[in-house]
Design an enzyme around this catalytic site. Structure first.
Site, short mmCIF file in Angstrom:
data_model
loop_
_atom_site.label_atom_id
_atom_site.label_comp_id
_atom_site.label_asym_id
_atom_site.label_seq_id
_atom_site.Cartn_x
_atom_site.Cartn_y
_atom_site.Cartn_z
N SER A 87 -60.15 15.36 34.46
CA SER A 87 -60.47 15.94 33.15
C SER A 87 -61.95 15.79 32.82
CB SER A 87 -59.65 15.29 32.05
OG SER A 87 -58.27 15.49 32.27
N1 SAH Z 1 -55.95 12.34 33.71
C1 SAH Z 1 -56.18 13.02 34.95
C2 SAH Z 1 -55.91 14.51 34.78
C3 SAH Z 1 -55.30 15.08 35.98
S1 SAH Z 1 -54.78 16.77 35.81
C4 SAH Z 1 -57.60 12.81 35.44
O1 SAH Z 1 -58.50 12.67 34.59
O2 SAH Z 1 -57.83 12.80 36.63
C5 SAH Z 1 -53.09 16.57 35.33
C6 SAH Z 1 -52.21 15.76 36.23
O3 SAH Z 1 -50.88 15.85 35.72
C7 SAH Z 1 -52.15 16.25 37.67
O4 SAH Z 1 -52.45 15.17 38.53
C8 SAH Z 1 -50.72 16.72 37.85
O5 SAH Z 1 -50.20 16.55 39.15
C9 SAH Z 1 -49.98 15.87 36.82
N2 SAH Z 1 -48.71 16.43 36.37
C10 SAH Z 1 -48.39 17.73 36.12
N3 SAH Z 1 -47.10 17.83 35.70
C11 SAH Z 1 -46.60 16.57 35.69
C12 SAH Z 1 -45.32 16.02 35.36
N4 SAH Z 1 -44.29 16.77 34.97
N5 SAH Z 1 -45.16 14.67 35.46
C13 SAH Z 1 -46.20 13.86 35.86
N6 SAH Z 1 -47.41 14.33 36.19
C14 SAH Z 1 -47.62 15.66 36.10
#
Ligand code: SAH
Length: 217
Positions: free
Chosen positions: A65
């Protein structure tokens, strides 16, 4: 990995930019100032931009993010030391590290196995020790509930009922809600066993929160 004066200088500038965009929570800003975001970017192509206020691909079609977004969500959580926080979407672990450094107990869920394995190994190696779970964020962690705070870092089509039920009374969930690649940040507060208060704030762009049917590798 090295955290040089140059990196620290770049972080100072990043923090100033985030402050100018309206984040005034000094604790959140100081945590962003302290965490080397370049450690979380494992693709050399993007490394030079680690301290730009932008999101990056982290593999498996996911992104780390944008720092402003991380600061915005973290500030909305209004964290107090020792609180129990559930995070949905571990991803690169950057937001997770910010939460850990805020002094709370973090339970983080990731549904993407490659990312889960990678971040579960990586974060403790640089000193952050949340509890990691491989699973479906829509379901939360009923065995560890209730949580003081819940943060969702993927764009959700709706506010999952299971997550609402895992909030402590008086607790807050920060979740981007919307379909089609754009979401509005929502703040959901549990005010009693059955009553919730919901505020809708500005727009953000997150990768989608996927259900088990939408397998993404
Ligand atoms: N906070 C993270 C953002 C990653 S993007 C960072 O700063 O790196 C969002 C993440 O949510 C991805 O890694 C994706 O695989 C995860 N995600 C999507 N749907 C999900 C679900 N149902 N349960 C758990 N994780 C999920």
């Amino acid at each position: 990995m090295i955290d040089s004066y140059k990196h620290k200088g770049l972080r100072n500038k990043l923090v100033e930019k985030i402050r100018e965009r309206g984040i005034s929570d000094e604790k959140v800003l100081s945590v962003i100032q302290e965490i080397p975001r370049h450690y979380f970017i494992h693709d050399n192509t993007f490394l030079p931009y680690a301290y730009d206020d932008v999101a990056f691909p982290i593999g498996a079609q996911q992104t780390i993010s944008q720092p402003y977004t991380v600061a915005f969500q973290t500030a909305l959580l209004n964290l107090q030391k020792g609180q129990k926080v559930l995070e949905i979407g571990t991803g690169s672990g950057y937001q997770t590290a910010v939460l850990v450094k805020m002094g709370v107990k973090v339970f983080t869920i990731e549904r993407q196995k490659t990312l889960f394995d990678k971040t579960k190994q990586f974060l403790p190696s640089i000193g952050y020790r949340p509890k990691f779970f491989y699973g479906d964020g829509y379901k939360g962690l009923p065995n560890y509930a209730p949580f003081d705070k819940i943060i969702v870092t993927a764009g959700a089509p709706f506010v999952p009922e299971d997550l609402k039920s895992q909030l402590l009374i008086g607790g807050t969930m920060v979740i981007p809600v919307g379909e089609g690649g754009v979401q509005k940040m929502n703040v959901v507060k549990r005010i009693s066993e059955l009553d919730f208060e919901q505020k809708v704030l500005e727009e953000f762009k997150f990768v989608p929160m996927l259900t088990n049917k939408e397998y993404n590798g």
